[in-house]
Design a protein around this motif. Structure first.
Motif, PDB file in Angstrom:
ATOM      1  N   VAL A  45      -3.888   1.159  12.287  1.00  0.00           N
ATOM      2  CA  VAL A  45      -2.475   0.773  12.187  1.00  0.00           C
ATOM      3  C   VAL A  45      -2.262   0.050  10.864  1.00  0.00           C
ATOM      4  CG1 VAL A  45      -2.082   0.620  14.676  1.00  0.00           C
ATOM      5  CG2 VAL A  45      -2.892  -1.391  13.427  1.00  0.00           C
ATOM      6  N   LEU A  46      -1.103   0.291  10.257  1.00  0.00           N
ATOM      7  CA  LEU A  46      -0.723  -0.372   9.014  1.00  0.00           C
ATOM      8  C   LEU A  46       0.783  -0.631   9.034  1.00  0.00           C
ATOM      9  CD1 LEU A  46      -2.783   1.663   6.362  1.00  0.00           C
ATOM     10  CD2 LEU A  46      -3.228  -0.675   7.121  1.00  0.00           C
ATOM     11  N   GLU A  47       1.209  -1.541   8.182  1.00  0.00           N
ATOM     12  CA  GLU A  47       2.643  -1.824   8.059  1.00  0.00           C
ATOM     13  C   GLU A  47       3.001  -1.932   6.585  1.00  0.00           C
ATOM     14  OE1 GLU A  47       6.070  -4.970   9.610  1.00  0.00           O
ATOM     15  OE2 GLU A  47       3.953  -5.355   9.990  1.00  0.00           O
ATOM     16  N   VAL A  48       4.075  -1.257   6.174  1.00  0.00           N
ATOM     17  CA  VAL A  48       4.498  -1.234   4.778  1.00  0.00           C
ATOM     18  C   VAL A  48       5.981  -1.579   4.702  1.00  0.00           C
ATOM     19  CG1 VAL A  48       2.767   0.442   4.034  1.00  0.00           C
ATOM     20  CG2 VAL A  48       4.942   1.247   4.928  1.00  0.00           C
ATOM     21  N   PRO A  49       6.443  -2.069   3.548  1.00  0.00           N
ATOM     22  CA  PRO A  49       7.878  -2.363   3.402  1.00  0.00           C
ATOM     23  C   PRO A  49       8.695  -1.073   3.305  1.00  0.00           C
ATOM     24  CG  PRO A  49       6.723  -2.743   1.331  1.00  0.00           C
ATOM     25  CD  PRO A  49       5.668  -2.466   2.355  1.00  0.00           C
ATOM     26  N   LEU A  50       9.920  -1.137   3.777  1.00  0.00           N
ATOM     27  CA  LEU A  50      10.829   0.004   3.758  1.00  0.00           C
ATOM     28  C   LEU A  50      12.042  -0.338   2.909  1.00  0.00           C
ATOM     29  CD1 LEU A  50      11.950   2.760   4.811  1.00  0.00           C
ATOM     30  CD2 LEU A  50      12.932   1.469   6.716  1.00  0.00           C
ATOM     31  N   LEU A  51      12.329   0.492   1.931  1.00  0.00           N
ATOM     32  CA  LEU A  51      13.537   0.389   1.118  1.00  0.00           C
ATOM     33  C   LEU A  51      13.991   1.800   0.790  1.00  0.00           C
ATOM     34  CD1 LEU A  51      15.615  -1.216  -0.553  1.00  0.00           C
ATOM     35  CD2 LEU A  51      14.003  -1.130  -2.470  1.00  0.00           C
ATOM     36  N   ARG A  52      15.159   2.176   1.281  1.00  0.00           N
ATOM     37  CA  ARG A  52      15.678   3.532   1.055  1.00  0.00           C
ATOM     38  C   ARG A  52      17.168   3.462   0.750  1.00  0.00           C
ATOM     39  NH1 ARG A  52      11.023   4.025   1.455  1.00  0.00           N
ATOM     40  NH2 ARG A  52       9.772   5.684   2.391  1.00  0.00           N
ATOM     41  N   VAL A  53      17.576   4.261  -0.245  1.00  0.00           N
ATOM     42  CA  VAL A  53      18.989   4.520  -0.527  1.00  0.00           C
ATOM     43  C   VAL A  53      19.207   6.002  -0.268  1.00  0.00           C
ATOM     44  CG1 VAL A  53      20.837   4.467  -2.238  1.00  0.00           C
ATOM     45  CG2 VAL A  53      19.071   2.692  -2.255  1.00  0.00           C
ATOM     46  N   ILE A  54      19.945   6.316   0.788  1.00  0.00           N
ATOM     47  CA  ILE A  54      20.111   7.707   1.211  1.00  0.00           C
ATOM     48  C   ILE A  54      21.583   8.066   1.208  1.00  0.00           C
ATOM     49  CG2 ILE A  54      18.022   7.677   2.617  1.00  0.00           C
ATOM     50  CD1 ILE A  54      19.710   7.294   5.063  1.00  0.00           C
ATOM     51  N   GLY A  55      21.857   9.375   1.122  1.00  0.00           N
ATOM     52  CA  GLY A  55      23.231   9.850   1.164  1.00  0.00           C
ATOM     53  C   GLY A  55      23.772  10.155  -0.220  1.00  0.00           C
ATOM     54  N   ASP A  56      24.938  10.780  -0.245  1.00  0.00           N
ATOM     55  CA  ASP A  56      25.615  11.133  -1.489  1.00  0.00           C
ATOM     56  C   ASP A  56      26.472   9.971  -1.971  1.00  0.00           C
ATOM     57  OD1 ASP A  56      24.541  13.728  -1.318  1.00  0.00           O
ATOM     58  OD2 ASP A  56      26.189  14.382  -0.014  1.00  0.00           O
ATOM     59  N   PRO A  57      26.768   9.916  -3.288  1.00  0.00           N
ATOM     60  CA  PRO A  57      27.611   8.835  -3.810  1.00  0.00           C
ATOM     61  C   PRO A  57      28.945   8.760  -3.068  1.00  0.00           C
ATOM     62  CG  PRO A  57      26.589  10.018  -5.616  1.00  0.00           C
ATOM     63  CD  PRO A  57      26.247  10.779  -4.359  1.00  0.00           C
ATOM     64  N   GLY A  58      29.316   7.553  -2.698  1.00  0.00           N
ATOM     65  CA  GLY A  58      30.522   7.333  -1.918  1.00  0.00           C
ATOM     66  C   GLY A  58      30.268   7.228  -0.428  1.00  0.00           C
ATOM     67  N   GLU A 194      -0.579  -9.760   3.645  1.00  0.00           N
ATOM     68  CA  GLU A 194      -1.314  -9.296   4.823  1.00  0.00           C
ATOM     69  C   GLU A 194      -2.202  -8.088   4.534  1.00  0.00           C
ATOM     70  OE1 GLU A 194      -1.402 -10.771   7.651  1.00  0.00           O
ATOM     71  OE2 GLU A 194       0.155 -12.281   7.289  1.00  0.00           O
ATOM     72  N   GLY A 195      -2.162  -7.586   3.309  1.00  0.00           N
ATOM     73  CA  GLY A 195      -2.970  -6.408   3.006  1.00  0.00           C
ATOM     74  C   GLY A 195      -2.580  -5.201   3.835  1.00  0.00           C
ATOM     75  N   LEU A 196      -1.267  -5.054   4.116  1.00  0.00           N
ATOM     76  CA  LEU A 196      -0.732  -3.983   4.973  1.00  0.00           C
ATOM     77  C   LEU A 196      -1.281  -4.072   6.396  1.00  0.00           C
ATOM     78  CD1 LEU A 196      -0.911  -0.902   2.544  1.00  0.00           C
ATOM     79  CD2 LEU A 196       0.838  -2.669   2.697  1.00  0.00           C
ATOM     80  N   HIS A 197      -1.845  -5.228   6.743  1.00  0.00           N
ATOM     81  CA  HIS A 197      -2.435  -5.471   8.074  1.00  0.00           C
ATOM     82  C   HIS A 197      -3.686  -4.609   8.320  1.00  0.00           C
ATOM     83  CE1 HIS A 197       1.507  -7.300   8.713  1.00  0.00           C
ATOM     84  NE2 HIS A 197       0.952  -7.989   9.704  1.00  0.00           N
ATOM     85  N   ILE A 198      -4.377  -4.260   7.235  1.00  0.00           N
ATOM     86  CA  ILE A 198      -5.606  -3.488   7.425  1.00  0.00           C
ATOM     87  C   ILE A 198      -6.711  -4.349   8.029  1.00  0.00           C
ATOM     88  CG2 ILE A 198      -6.661  -3.918   5.174  1.00  0.00           C
ATOM     89  CD1 ILE A 198      -7.385  -0.935   5.065  1.00  0.00           C
ATOM     90  N   TRP A 199      -6.550  -5.669   7.964  1.00  0.00           N
ATOM     91  CA  TRP A 199      -7.556  -6.563   8.531  1.00  0.00           C
ATOM     92  C   TRP A 199      -7.686  -6.404  10.046  1.00  0.00           C
ATOM     93  CZ3 TRP A 199      -5.439  -9.813  12.101  1.00  0.00           C
ATOM     94  CH2 TRP A 199      -4.065 -10.066  12.002  1.00  0.00           C
ATOM     95  N   LEU A 200      -6.687  -5.775  10.679  1.00  0.00           N
ATOM     96  CA  LEU A 200      -6.773  -5.568  12.124  1.00  0.00           C
ATOM     97  C   LEU A 200      -7.938  -4.663  12.507  1.00  0.00           C
ATOM     98  CD1 LEU A 200      -2.987  -5.152  13.017  1.00  0.00           C
ATOM     99  CD2 LEU A 200      -4.481  -7.069  13.618  1.00  0.00           C
ATOM    100  N   TRP A 201      -8.342  -3.774  11.595  1.00  0.00           N
ATOM    101  CA  TRP A 201      -9.399  -2.824  11.944  1.00  0.00           C
ATOM    102  C   TRP A 201     -10.402  -2.588  10.826  1.00  0.00           C
ATOM    103  CZ3 TRP A 201      -9.077   1.652   8.907  1.00  0.00           C
ATOM    104  CH2 TRP A 201      -7.850   1.843   8.248  1.00  0.00           C
ATOM    105  N   ASP A 202     -10.171  -3.175   9.616  1.00  0.00           N
ATOM    106  CA  ASP A 202     -11.117  -2.980   8.506  1.00  0.00           C
ATOM    107  C   ASP A 202     -11.157  -4.255   7.666  1.00  0.00           C
ATOM    108  OD1 ASP A 202     -12.733  -2.148   6.463  1.00  0.00           O
ATOM    109  OD2 ASP A 202     -11.665  -0.288   6.071  1.00  0.00           O
ATOM    110  N   GLN A 203     -11.940  -5.227   8.123  1.00  0.00           N
ATOM    111  CA  GLN A 203     -12.043  -6.489   7.412  1.00  0.00           C
ATOM    112  C   GLN A 203     -12.681  -6.339   6.028  1.00  0.00           C
ATOM    113  OE1 GLN A 203     -11.273  -9.668   7.595  1.00  0.00           O
ATOM    114  NE2 GLN A 203     -10.237  -9.800   9.578  1.00  0.00           N
ATOM    115  N   PRO A 204     -13.733  -5.521   5.862  1.00  0.00           N
ATOM    116  CA  PRO A 204     -14.336  -5.407   4.525  1.00  0.00           C
ATOM    117  C   PRO A 204     -13.352  -4.922   3.464  1.00  0.00           C
ATOM    118  CG  PRO A 204     -15.828  -4.563   6.190  1.00  0.00           C
ATOM    119  CD  PRO A 204     -14.535  -4.815   6.885  1.00  0.00           C
ATOM    120  N   THR A 205     -12.550  -3.904   3.783  1.00  0.00           N
ATOM    121  CA  THR A 205     -11.578  -3.413   2.803  1.00  0.00           C
ATOM    122  C   THR A 205     -10.521  -4.458   2.507  1.00  0.00           C
ATOM    123  OG1 THR A 205     -11.935  -1.129   3.527  1.00  0.00           O
ATOM    124  CG2 THR A 205      -9.900  -1.594   2.322  1.00  0.00           C
TER     125      THR A 205
END
Length: 359
Positions: A45-58, A194-205
């Motif tokens: 499992v991992l978690e990443v930030p979300l930023l999206r601009v979708i749709g046509d102008p207007g 948080e390192g994308l929360h990789i520490w939950l299952w891969d501490q060395p990385t």
């Protein structure tokens, strides 16, 4: 990446090759961030930030939040979307009350870009998908910067008098955009810490990528990809900090402009009131000194022009001086409006004088 039907997403290269892609199901939470599930044996499992601009102008939308990637196997990928802010462009940038749908075609298309070749076990799939999402969020900072440029253009048109847009909606859009940028920056900062929360299952990385040591042959095969994902998040945070500073400076300058605009409006009103009072007071003084009884009733042209000509001339001079002294650029329609006001007032006096009784 290709887009499939409903809320299922195909994460693969173009064109799709056997063994080079995975299907993912997308679910949207109610806006509250939920804890990542504890991964079991062979899961990631991992978690990443979300930023999206979708749709046509207007008709665009700005989505800020986080994405949870849960992989139970190469063909069992679940994407959990936690939106923290959704802004809609129609009617000026504002908070959208309508909840996101997992089957939103524009949202799915934005999640499927850019294309990445995805192979390997659960850990490799999770890290590759997370890196693709982090890269896409960083790329969308450029779209966010474009929104700021558009608002700056609106402000420039407003200052130059080329636009009739009110100041308040532009300020509201700037504040909404500033809050969204702040949230996106917080998510990017948390992802780096948080390192994308990789520490939950891969501490060395996790420990490796917190240090300056480069991944070596003895490290996990996805360590380098994970570090690249973190670099995208770090770059995203730095660019968002710059955007936030630009917006704060813009808001400060706009507040100064609002105070100056209010002062100009008061000055304009005082000037207009003084000159109009002079335009009406001078004929009234003349009529009070010499009397209007010899011209009443205004039942002939000779009486009408003798009584109303001084009033009309005084009003014309007062309004022309007012238009020449106002701060903004005067257009021909302003002179037409002033002439119309003079004619309407003279006609009103003409009717009143015609109906006045003979003394």
């Amino acid at each position: 990446m290709d887009l499939s039907a409903a809320s299922s997403l195909v994460l693969a290269g173009e064109p799709a090759k056997p063994g080079h892609g995975v299907s993912a199901t997308v679910s949207v939470a109610d806006g509250e961030r939920r804890a990542l599930p504890e991964p079991g044996e062979g899961e990631a499992v991992l978690e990443v930030p979300l930023l999206r601009v979708i749709g046509d102008p207007g008709r665009r939308r700005l989505i800020v939040g986080s994405l949870g990637v849960q992989v139970k196997g190469p063909d069992l990928v679940a994407i959990n979307l936690w939106p923290k802010a959704v802004l809609a462009e129609p009617g000026g940038w504002h908070r959208e009350d309508k909840a996101l749908a997992a089957a939103d075609s524009q949202l799915l298309a934005s999640l499927a870009d850019p294309a990445h070749e995805i192979t390997g076990d659960a850990g490799a799939v999770a890290v590759t998908v997370a890196k693709a999402f982090a890269e896409a969020s960083r790329n969308n900072v450029a779209e966010l910067r474009g929104l700021r440029y558009e608002l700056e253009r609106q402000i420039a048109d407003l200052l130059a008098g080329r636009s009739a847009t009110a100041l308040r909606p532009v300020l509201a859009a700037l504040i909404e955009l500033s809050m969204a940028i702040g949230r996106a920056r917080d998510h990017a900062r948390d992802a780096v810490r948080e390192g994308l929360h990789i520490w939950l299952w891969d501490q060395p990385t996790y420990q490796l990528n917190r240090s300056a040591q480069a991944p070596g042959a003895g490290d996990a095969p996805w360590a380098r990809t994970h570090r690249n994902a973190l670099r995208h998040c770090e770059a995203m945070e730095a660019e968002l900090i710059e955007e936030a500073a630009r917006l704060e400076a813009l808001l400060g300058s706009m507040s100064t402009f609002a105070v100056a605009q209010e002062s100009e409006a008061q000055q304009r009103f005082n000037l207009l009131a003084g000159l109009v009072a002079a335009g009406l007071g001078l004929p009234a003084l003349i009529l009070s000194l010499y009397g209007a009884e010899p011209f009443l009733p205004l039942d002939s042209f000779d009486r009408a022009w003798r009584a109303l000509l001084p009033i009309a001339l005084a009003l014309v001079v007062a309004l022309v001086l007012t238009l020449r002294r106002v701060p903004e650029r005067v257009k021909p329609r302003h002179y037409v409006f002033a002439f119309t006001v003079v004619v309407a007032l003279v006609l009103l006096l003409l009717v009143a004088g015609a109906l006045a009784p003979v003394t």
